[in-house]
Design an enzyme around this catalytic site. Structure first.
Site, PDB file in Angstrom:
ATOM      1  N   LYS A  70       0.762  -1.398   0.039  1.00 55.76           N
ATOM      2  CA  LYS A  70      -0.021   0.378   0.215  1.00 55.76           C
ATOM      3  C   LYS A  70       0.642   1.280   0.083  1.00 55.76           C
ATOM      4  O   LYS A  70       0.570   2.344  -0.462  1.00 55.76           O
ATOM      5  CB  LYS A  70      -0.821   0.019   1.135  1.00 55.76           C
TER       6      LYS A  70
HETATM    7  C1  LIG Z   1      -4.460  -4.727   1.326  1.00 56.39           C
HETATM    8  C2  LIG Z   1      -3.827  -6.028   1.524  1.00 56.39           C
HETATM    9  C3  LIG Z   1      -4.060  -7.005   0.706  1.00 56.39           C
HETATM   10  C4  LIG Z   1      -5.509  -6.855  -0.143  1.00 56.39           C
HETATM   11  O1  LIG Z   1      -5.160  -5.975  -1.263  1.00 56.39           O
HETATM   12  P1  LIG Z   1      -6.407  -5.433  -1.978  1.00 56.39           P
HETATM   13  O2  LIG Z   1      -5.950  -4.255  -2.932  1.00 56.39           O
HETATM   14  O3  LIG Z   1      -7.400  -4.851  -1.143  1.00 56.39           O
HETATM   15  O4  LIG Z   1      -7.023  -6.632  -2.821  1.00 56.39           O
HETATM   16  C5  LIG Z   1      -3.495  -7.998   0.468  1.00 56.39           C
HETATM   17  N1  LIG Z   1      -2.191  -8.156   1.089  1.00 56.39           N
HETATM   18  C6  LIG Z   1      -1.854  -7.277   2.039  1.00 56.39           C
HETATM   19  C7  LIG Z   1      -0.715  -7.502   2.851  1.00 56.39           C
HETATM   20  C8  LIG Z   1      -2.539  -6.139   2.197  1.00 56.39           C
HETATM   21  O5  LIG Z   1      -2.050  -5.289   2.936  1.00 56.39           O
END
Ligand SMILES: *Cc1c(COP(=O)(O)O)cnc(C)c1O
Length: 465
Positions: free
Chosen positions: A113
């Protein structure tokens, strides 16, 4: 580039407008009115370039026509990706059986993210400096969005940030990465409920128009289009590094809110030769069931060792559906309303077929995840976090073509989820140096019921609106 709502009944905006709007006024999500094309020559020209330059090139067609100039975008991407602790920003690691891990966890908060939110915080600040506005970013997190948004927005001019997380349902590392940030513009709230409750509170606050206006709400969840756009860059870059446009590539993405894999689908629509895209889910497998059956049906949220994927309603799926409904916002709006009311929706047959044509999907349960973590460590000493393990297990099971590189999105650093990693391997994954004293820092966090009035009142009080 112009942006329209997936529900077909909100003003059309430019990139800056969509950046600040978050959810559209009709309850839909903003999507670009067209998809920019990357030709074979465009892809070849990206080979070997630094990450920040690739990101600016890939993003520019989405940004063009807004208040952000090309050179400013270039400067912001350089600043955003300079915060990463690896020179490649998103390095590839090849495992013993030739499957690749795309390491998306080298940013300040150790999850993918950061790739989007380090940039989005800077884009917000850039826009607010121009307009003189002050916004309240309101978000919900199942763990990783919260800390990434907080690091992206802390101490940035013009931004107050209120982040809701489900009390007791995020890991201690995740919680501390949020609650130990004491910048005056950061306000954490633990909510009694699940992530879906938190996300519903955010949606309800946005739907409360007088409140939304008074607080000047902005969104930093993956409903924010700029996040999806920023994520396209690493799919393009990875495919190019592995030989695109000549060589097709496959990706498997551990999926929760559908933001990360939507970016991969967008890269494919732009012209990147992605021959297989795999949705990987844990026990909360609404997406996998939808691909298999053509019916979306909400189940109860189950807590797993991969909590960032403990989600039943994947907001960003609506963006994909808008495309699969051929841009018919009114039809999609009616069906989404039915889905929210009934908890179930049988997709039109053509939509269900198109969905299954574009994606493969598989699930891996908690026991399977532990096995993948243990096996990978035994095979070559690589520690993977439980989200990455979901992807790895599903990728190995569903890979279609051994001649096509299979890339698994490694979405978190193993030290972010030490309990599951330790239980599976007996090894304690060390936190990177910048987070080594995390457990000694003071925490600051409010605690509220899952109640809209309580959250709105708290937000106005702490932000002074
Ligand atoms: C947010 C997240 C996900 C899921 O990603 P999306 O974009 O919501 O599908 C998977 N793994 C980790 C470690 C995350 O932080």
């Amino acid at each position: 580039m112009k942006y329209e709502s997936t529900r077909g009944d909100a003003p059309v905006l430019d990139f800056s407008g969509a950046l600040l709007a978050g959810l559209a006024l009709d309850g839909g999500l903003y999507v670009p009115t067209s998809v920019p094309a990357l030709s074979g020559d465009d892809l070849r020209a990206l080979a070997g370039r630094p990450y920040a330059e690739v990101a600016a090139e890939v993003l520019w067609p989405f940004v063009t026509g807004s208040t952000i100039a090309r050179d400013e975008l270039g400067r912001l991407t350089i600043e955003a990706y300079a915060t990463f602790d690896h020179p490649d920003v998103t390095p590839l690691r090849t495992l013993h059986d030739g499957v690749h891990l795309l390491e998306l966890f080298h940013g300040p908060t150790l999850s993918f993210k950061d790739l989007a939110l380090q940039l989005v915080g800077r884009l917000f600040e850039h826009e607010l400096a121009r307009t003189g506005d002050v916004i309240t970013v309101l978000g919900a997190t199942s763990g990783d969005t919260g800390s990434a948004a907080i690091e992206g927005c802390r101490d940035r001019a013009g931004i107050e940030l209120v982040m809701l997380h489900p009390a007791g349902r995020v890991s201690e590392v995740q919680r501390r990465q949020m609650t130990t940030v004491t910048s005056p513009n950061i306000h954490n709230v633990a909510v009694d409920g699940t992530f879906d409750d938190c996300q519903d509170l955010v949606k309800a606050a946005f739907a409360d128009r007088p409140f939304r206006q008074r607080a000047n709400l902005a969104a930093v969840n993956s409903i924010n289009w700029a996040r999806v756009a920023a994520q396209v860059a690493y799919y393009v870059r990875t495919a190019v590094e592995l030989g695109a446009p000549e060589q097709p590539v496959a990706f498997t993405v551990p999926t929760g809110n559908f933001g990360n894999i939507l970016a991969a689908d967008l890269a494919r629509r732009m012209g990147v030769p992605i021959s297989q895209l795999v949705i990987a889910s844990n026990e909360n497998d609404i997406l996998t069931r939808t691909v298999e059956t053509g019916t979306m049906e909400i189940g109860a949220v189950e807590a797993t060792t991969s909590p960032a994927m403990d989600i039943q309603v994947s907001s960003n799926l609506e963006r994909l559906l808008f495309d699969l409904y051929d841009g018919d916002g009114r039809a999609l709006s009616a069906d989404m309303t039915e889905f929210r009311a009934a908890g179930r929706l049988q997709l039109p047959a053509a939509v269900g077929q198109a969905l299954a044509g574009r994606f493969d999907a598989g699930r891996l349960d908690v026991a399977g995840v532990a096995e993948v973590i243990a096996d990978q460590y035994a095979a070559d000493g690589t520690l993977v976090d439980p989200h990455t393990a979901v992807g790895l297990g599903v990728a190995r099971r569903l890979r279609r073509d051994a001649d096509v590189p299979m890339v698994v999105a490694a979405t978190a650093h193993p030290a972010k989820f030490p309990d599951a990693v330790r239980a599976a391997t007996g090894v304690e994954p060390p936190l990177p140096a910048q987070l080594a004293d995390l457990f000694d820092r003071d925490e600051r966090c409010a605690h509220l019921p899952a109640d809209l009035a309580a959250v709105e009142e708290h937000l106005l009080a702490v932000t002074g609106r």
